[in-house]
Design an enzyme around this catalytic site. Structure first.
Site, PDB file in Angstrom:
ATOM      1  N   SER A 322      64.970  11.769  13.265  1.00  0.00           N
ATOM      2  CA  SER A 322      65.776  10.749  12.351  1.00  0.00           C
ATOM      3  C   SER A 322      65.141  10.888  10.948  1.00  0.00           C
ATOM      4  O   SER A 322      65.131  11.619  10.138  1.00  0.00           O
ATOM      5  CB  SER A 322      65.793   9.492  12.864  1.00  0.00           C
ATOM      6  OG  SER A 322      67.025   8.839  12.224  1.00  0.00           O
ATOM      7  N   ASP A 333      64.025  21.525   1.766  1.00  0.00           N
ATOM      8  CA  ASP A 333      65.031  21.981   1.165  1.00  0.00           C
ATOM      9  C   ASP A 333      64.856  21.961  -0.559  1.00  0.00           C
ATOM     10  O   ASP A 333      65.245  22.952  -1.224  1.00  0.00           O
ATOM     11  CB  ASP A 333      66.230  21.186   1.296  1.00  0.00           C
ATOM     12  CG  ASP A 333      67.226  21.669   2.309  1.00  0.00           C
ATOM     13  OD1 ASP A 333      66.710  22.447   3.033  1.00  0.00           O
ATOM     14  OD2 ASP A 333      68.388  20.988   2.710  1.00  0.00           O
ATOM     15  N   LYS A 347      68.394  14.556  15.010  1.00  0.00           N
ATOM     16  CA  LYS A 347      69.243  13.486  14.909  1.00  0.00           C
ATOM     17  C   LYS A 347      69.729  13.280  13.499  1.00  0.00           C
ATOM     18  O   LYS A 347      68.954  12.837  12.779  1.00  0.00           O
ATOM     19  CB  LYS A 347      68.594  11.961  15.512  1.00  0.00           C
ATOM     20  CG  LYS A 347      69.564  10.895  15.594  1.00  0.00           C
ATOM     21  CD  LYS A 347      68.921   9.651  16.091  1.00  0.00           C
ATOM     22  CE  LYS A 347      69.820   8.471  16.042  1.00  0.00           C
ATOM     23  NZ  LYS A 347      70.476   8.298  14.730  1.00  0.00           N
TER      24      LYS A 347
END
Length: 506
Positions: A322, A333, A347
């Site tokens: 999470s 990224d 999650k």
């Protein structure tokens, strides 16, 4: 709770299991049919909405009538609160989303404890299926991760362990609320667990409840490498991390390791705040929902606390979930960090908590997306370099059962409280000769037992193979070259989809 609602990418005291993705084939079918005849039935969407509203009124009326009927006609008097809580629990459970649930008074209190306060407990983040597992195993409680320096952690309980019994009572038939009521309680009192690890290893553990203060950050230097272990995402995590970074800066760190292993998440705002310390502006995470107000893009501010020329490695494992995945996904990224370890939990949804008098409910309102615009729910984040700890085979599990039942390791630690590496290695070789168990696994078991009786070290470079690999990458000088070969999560998911298509075509 601070306010009427609080956004969390997952409930801080995890009471969840990986949920199967929602299947909506009937919705898709309805959409196709509507599109195919839209030139004839242009008013269908409006009629459909009106139909939903009519159904809502009808079912609300039925529920009220049944509630009144039970109150008047059931053979015994019924407390209205019992009917209310039962109806609320069933309504949220019907959604099939384990992250959405009615929260009785005790659970609302638990939620408040784990985000802001302290409580008497054993220090385990746990999950529990609502039905039998796909492989047919009973729905026992599963340990998502232990909180460091708590009774559960000191006992050597690991992520993935099953709690089969609590005080001789099987957990398969217990609700999550009942499980928490049995694990939490007065500090100083014992609770007995039966732990199952893997298919064959099963052993009892007695834990003494303690005051559990929600931990946040640990940090230290590894030579000239700054090391910071983020334990959870609370309202204080960003401030504590800043303080740790200031301390590491005063010690002239030249590279950095952010350890998110076994960090099961917490507050979305804290995840964004932690990412902001490393990123020079730009997207951190976005949330998408059918409710326009929940569609948000969270960005980092200009300026960083960790300079952009400092190499950064992020450690993740299957217990990283999470909020941890928000940070790991953002840094990956954005090309800011190299990931080492194991694939993360997976999650990718956001919950909000609403109070209802002293009770409340937690509901999934959105899914979150990384800067490359992918959702990692049920998928997880793969590391750029996978490093796994040795795992025991079925044969080793049977031998470990014998070793645990013989109480050899606790007896050694009790008799040699200050045993160093040489003594530990000698004892591990002795056990390996007797029980035919992998030497590195035995050394790790002995070290875990030693850590039960002392404040856990900030890191353990001698036995932590994932941390060893991160340190080697930073010291060997090939970090820059490795970063040139990393891919965004969007690129990785596109490649996986292409491979699946190719496999189906063949």
């Amino acid at each position: 709770m601070d306010d009427i609602k609080k956004k969390l990418p997952y409930p801080p005291a995890p009471k969840t299991v990986p949920a199967a993705p929602k299947t909506v084939p009937m919705v898709w079918l309805a959409a196709i049919l509507i599109l195919s005849v839209i030139f004839i039935f242009a008013s269908v969407p409006r009629m459909y909405a009106q139909g939903n509203e009519q159904d809502s009124k009808k079912y609300t009326s039925i529920i009220q009538n049944v509630f009144d009927f039970i109150q008047k006609r059931y053979v015994e008097d019924v407390d209205p609160k019992i009917l209310y809580e039962g109806a609320m629990s069933g309504m949220f459970k019907a959604l099939g989303d384990p992250y959405t649930a009615f929260l009785p008074e005790s659970e609302m209190s638990d939620l408040n404890d784990t985000t802001q306060g302290n409580f008497g407990g054993v220090g385990l983040y746990i999950t529990k299926p609502t039905a039998a597992r796909p492989d047919g195993r009973p729905p026992y409680v599963e340990v998502a991760s232990p909180m460091e320096d708590t009774p559960g952690w000191r006992a050597g309980i690991n992520p993935g362990d099953l709690i089969v019994e609590i005080n001789d009572e099987s957990t398969d038939a217990l609700s999550m609320d009942e499980v928490l009521n049995r694990l939490r309680g007065t500090p100083g009192l014992d609770v007995k667990l039966l732990i199952r690890r893997g298919e064959k290893l099963e052993f009892p553990v007695t834990l003494t409840r303690a005051i559990i203060e929600v931990p946040t950050v640990k940090h230290d230097m590894i030579g000239n490498i700054g090391y910071l272990k983020l334990l959870t995402f609370t309202p204080m995590s960003v401030d504590r991390t800043r303080e740790a970074l200031d301390d590491l800066k005063s010690k002239n760190y030249t590279s950095f390791i952010l350890d998110l292993r076994n960090n099961y998440g917490g507050l979305l705002t804290s995840a964004v705040g932690i990412s902001d310390l490393f990123l020079e502006g730009g997207v951190v995470v976005s949330t998408k929902s059918r409710i326009s107000s929940e569609n948000q893009v969270f960005t980092a501010r200009r300026g960083t606390v960790v300079p952009s020329n400092i190499p950064v490695i992020v450690l993740i494992n299957r217990g990283s979930a999470s909020a941890s995945e928000i940070v790991a996904g953002a840094l990956k990224d954005r090309g800011r960090a190299f990931l080492v370890g194991e694939k993360s939990y997976g999650k990718g949804s956001v919950q909000q908590v609403y109070p209802l008098d002293k009770a409340g409910f937690r509901i999934t309102t959105a899914r979150y997306y990384t800067p490359s615009d992918v959702n990692i729910d049920k998928i997880g984040i793969p590391p750029d370099r996978e490093v796994l700890f040795p795992e025991f085979s079925d044969d080793e599990a049977e031998k470990l059962n014998s070793l645990i039942n013989d109480n050899r390791i606790p007896a050694f630690v009790d008799a040699n409280p200050n045993a160093g590496s040489e003594a530990v290695n000698a004892f591990a070789r002795e056990l390996s000769g007797e029980y035919k168990i992998d030497l590195s696994l035995l050394r790790r078991l002995i070290r875990n037992e030693q850590n039960r009786t002392a404040i856990a070290p900030v890191y353990d470079l001698e036995y932590d193979v994932q941390l060893q690999e991160a340190v080697n990458i930073l010291r060997n000088g090939n970090y820059g070259q490795l970063m040139q070969t990393t891919k965004t999560l969007r690129e990785l998911q596109n490649e996986a989809a292409l491979e699946d298509d190719t496999a189906l075509a063949s």
